[in-house]
Design a protein around this motif. Structure first.
Motif, PDB file in Angstrom:
ATOM      1  N   GLN A 136       0.820  -1.219   0.000  1.00 55.24           N
ATOM      2  CA  GLN A 136       0.000   0.000   0.000  1.00 55.24           C
ATOM      3  C   GLN A 136       0.851   1.264   0.000  1.00 55.24           C
ATOM      4  O   GLN A 136       0.435   2.291  -0.526  1.00 55.24           O
ATOM      5  N   GLY A 150      -1.533  -4.076   3.388  1.00 55.83           N
ATOM      6  CA  GLY A 150      -2.922  -4.017   3.794  1.00 55.83           C
ATOM      7  C   GLY A 150      -3.599  -5.362   3.956  1.00 55.83           C
ATOM      8  O   GLY A 150      -2.949  -6.406   3.940  1.00 55.83           O
ATOM      9  N   THR A 155      -2.024  -6.797   7.446  1.00 58.07           N
ATOM     10  CA  THR A 155      -1.522  -5.435   7.623  1.00 58.07           C
ATOM     11  C   THR A 155      -0.186  -5.454   8.360  1.00 58.07           C
ATOM     12  O   THR A 155      -0.030  -6.140   9.372  1.00 58.07           O
ATOM     13  N   GLU A 180      -2.878   1.086   4.940  1.00 60.87           N
ATOM     14  CA  GLU A 180      -2.832   1.772   3.640  1.00 60.87           C
ATOM     15  C   GLU A 180      -1.488   2.468   3.451  1.00 60.87           C
ATOM     16  O   GLU A 180      -0.471   1.939   3.873  1.00 60.87           O
ATOM     17  N   TRP A 194      -7.382   2.410   6.200  1.00 59.47           N
ATOM     18  CA  TRP A 194      -8.355   2.607   5.125  1.00 59.47           C
ATOM     19  C   TRP A 194      -9.672   3.194   5.641  1.00 59.47           C
ATOM     20  O   TRP A 194     -10.065   4.302   5.262  1.00 59.47           O
ATOM     21  N   GLU A 220     -11.564   8.407   4.072  1.00 62.08           N
ATOM     22  CA  GLU A 220     -10.757   7.205   3.915  1.00 62.08           C
ATOM     23  C   GLU A 220      -9.276   7.557   3.780  1.00 62.08           C
ATOM     24  O   GLU A 220      -8.919   8.676   3.403  1.00 62.08           O
ATOM     25  N   TRP A 222      -5.817   6.441   1.760  1.00 63.34           N
ATOM     26  CA  TRP A 222      -5.277   5.666   0.627  1.00 63.34           C
ATOM     27  C   TRP A 222      -3.770   5.887   0.519  1.00 63.34           C
ATOM     28  O   TRP A 222      -2.994   5.005   0.810  1.00 63.34           O
ATOM     29  N   ASN A 267      -4.394   7.009  -5.710  1.00 61.00           N
ATOM     30  CA  ASN A 267      -4.025   6.020  -4.701  1.00 61.00           C
ATOM     31  C   ASN A 267      -2.675   6.371  -4.063  1.00 61.00           C
ATOM     32  O   ASN A 267      -2.505   7.454  -3.550  1.00 61.00           O
ATOM     33  N   GLU A 268      -1.703   5.487  -4.111  1.00 59.09           N
ATOM     34  CA  GLU A 268      -0.407   5.686  -3.459  1.00 59.09           C
ATOM     35  C   GLU A 268       0.305   6.908  -4.030  1.00 59.09           C
ATOM     36  O   GLU A 268       0.265   7.158  -5.240  1.00 59.09           O
ATOM     37  N   TYR A 281      -5.772   3.587  -9.033  1.00 61.21           N
ATOM     38  CA  TYR A 281      -6.315   2.286  -8.668  1.00 61.21           C
ATOM     39  C   TYR A 281      -7.219   1.780  -9.783  1.00 61.21           C
ATOM     40  O   TYR A 281      -8.302   2.309 -10.002  1.00 61.21           O
TER      41      TYR A 281
END
Length: 349
Positions: A136, A150, A155, A180, A194, A220, A222, A267-268, A281
């Protein structure tokens, strides 16, 4: 029964709302140019034209997103400079006063930047990667790869030897959160969850938990990166959020755009030489975009399809994880449960 009656009332009201909406926007006055739904490049100057149906006009007030930008006492065209109003969806309105009555015409625009530049990549090195690491977040520092993974049962936060893929140190989650994105600043690691609406701060040396912080409008977690002055966070939408470097409270946000409009599923993240690099994503393609952190414009796009030749399941094997290797000016990239991590050098096509 109460819920059903409430729902029935909403359904019965819909035809009336639809009729009222159509009547308001498509009465005797309407925009001829631009037609609603038009996409224009930022910087374009448009001539706004209305169909007045030969009505005697007292005045017309022109607005964009509720802000007045021109007034007329005749039916001549009006210039609209898109360069002054930013990117994204813009609602134009013309409030017409005629014979003691008021009417409104609307037109919706999508203001976009030019198409992003395309970048090619060259694989410089290939390294082993833990195939059980649901990657993640990724960060590189002096031969060590810091990685967050994740899924509630997998995790973790770990330190990995880049060349061998050997896990040097590992903190495993307790099963209560889905790990994440993460980043490293100074002697601390900042790690997102997340759906728990909070992140954690760990000691870089010991991986000991120091404290947690709450999310704001971004519900959230990410991706996370740091630009030297503030944190930048993604939440899977077309927005990125800026966080205070001390309190981790949100101080603002920015919507991301390319030539097709808002870019969803950011995302990342990794901050590289004044730009934000972001994974998109998507199960159908491996793509990284390069974003201007001031304007939100996607300036570059890297298509990594074909990079990873390992076995991939039908889902949950997306490319994810970007780390900047400053000493060689290269990127380290991998994906969820990939068996390989790649060092790549980019070049403009």
């Amino acid at each position: 029964m109460k819920q059903k009656l409430k729902y029935l009332g909403v359904v019965l009201a819909l035809p009336f709302l639809f009729f009222y909406s159509c009547k308001t926007q498509k009465g005797k006055f309407e925009f001829v140019n631009p037609i609603s739904g038009t996409k224009v490049l930022k910087g374009e100057k448009l001539q706004l034209k209305l169909n007045f149906n030969d009505a005697a006009i007292d005045s017309v007030v022109y607005s964009v997103d509720g802000d007045v930008f021109d007034r007329k006492t005749d039916t001549t065209t009006v210039a609209f400079d898109t360069d002054k109003h930013g990117y994204g969806n813009k609602r134009l309105s013309a409030k017409i006063y005629s014979q003691g009555k008021e009417d409104v015409a609307y037109s919706d625009l999508l203001v976009v930047p030019p198409a992003p530049k395309a970048y090619a990549f060259e694989v410089v090195n290939t390294y082993p990667h833990d195939s059980t690491a649901f990657t993640q977040g990724l960060y590189y520092d002096n031969g060590i790869l810091y990685e967050s993974t994740g899924k509630e049962d997998r995790t973790s936060l770990r330190k990995v030897e880049l060349k061998t893929g050997k896990i040097l140190q590992k903190m495993e989650g307790d099963g209560t959160f889905f790990g994440e994105g993460m980043t490293v600043v100074g002697d601390k690691i900042y790690f997102l969850t997340w759906l728990n609406k909070k992140g954690f701060i760990y000691d870089k040396a010991s991986l000991k938990l120091l404290k947690s912080f709450e999310y704001g409008k971004s519900q959230e977690g990410w991706g996370l990166t740091y630009d030297g002055k503030q944190f930048i966070k993604s939440d899977g939408s077309a927005n990125v959020y800026f966080l205070d470097p001390v309190s981790l409270q949100e101080t603002g946000s920015l919507q991301i755009f390319d030539d097709n409009g808002p870019v969803d599923r950011i995302n990342e993240l990794e901050y590289v030489d004044g730009k934000i690099y972001a994974n998109i994503y998507d199960q159908s393609k491996d793509e990284v975009v390069i974003i201007d952190p001031v304007t939100g414009v996607v300036e570059g796009r890297i298509n990594f399809v074909g990079l990873y030749d390992g076995v991939r399941k039908s889902a949950d094997n997306e490319m994810n994880g970007i780390a900047y290797k400053r000493d060689t000016n290269t990127l380290l990239v991998t994906g969820k449960d990939w068996t390989k991590l790649f060092e790549v050098r980019l070049s403009e096509r």
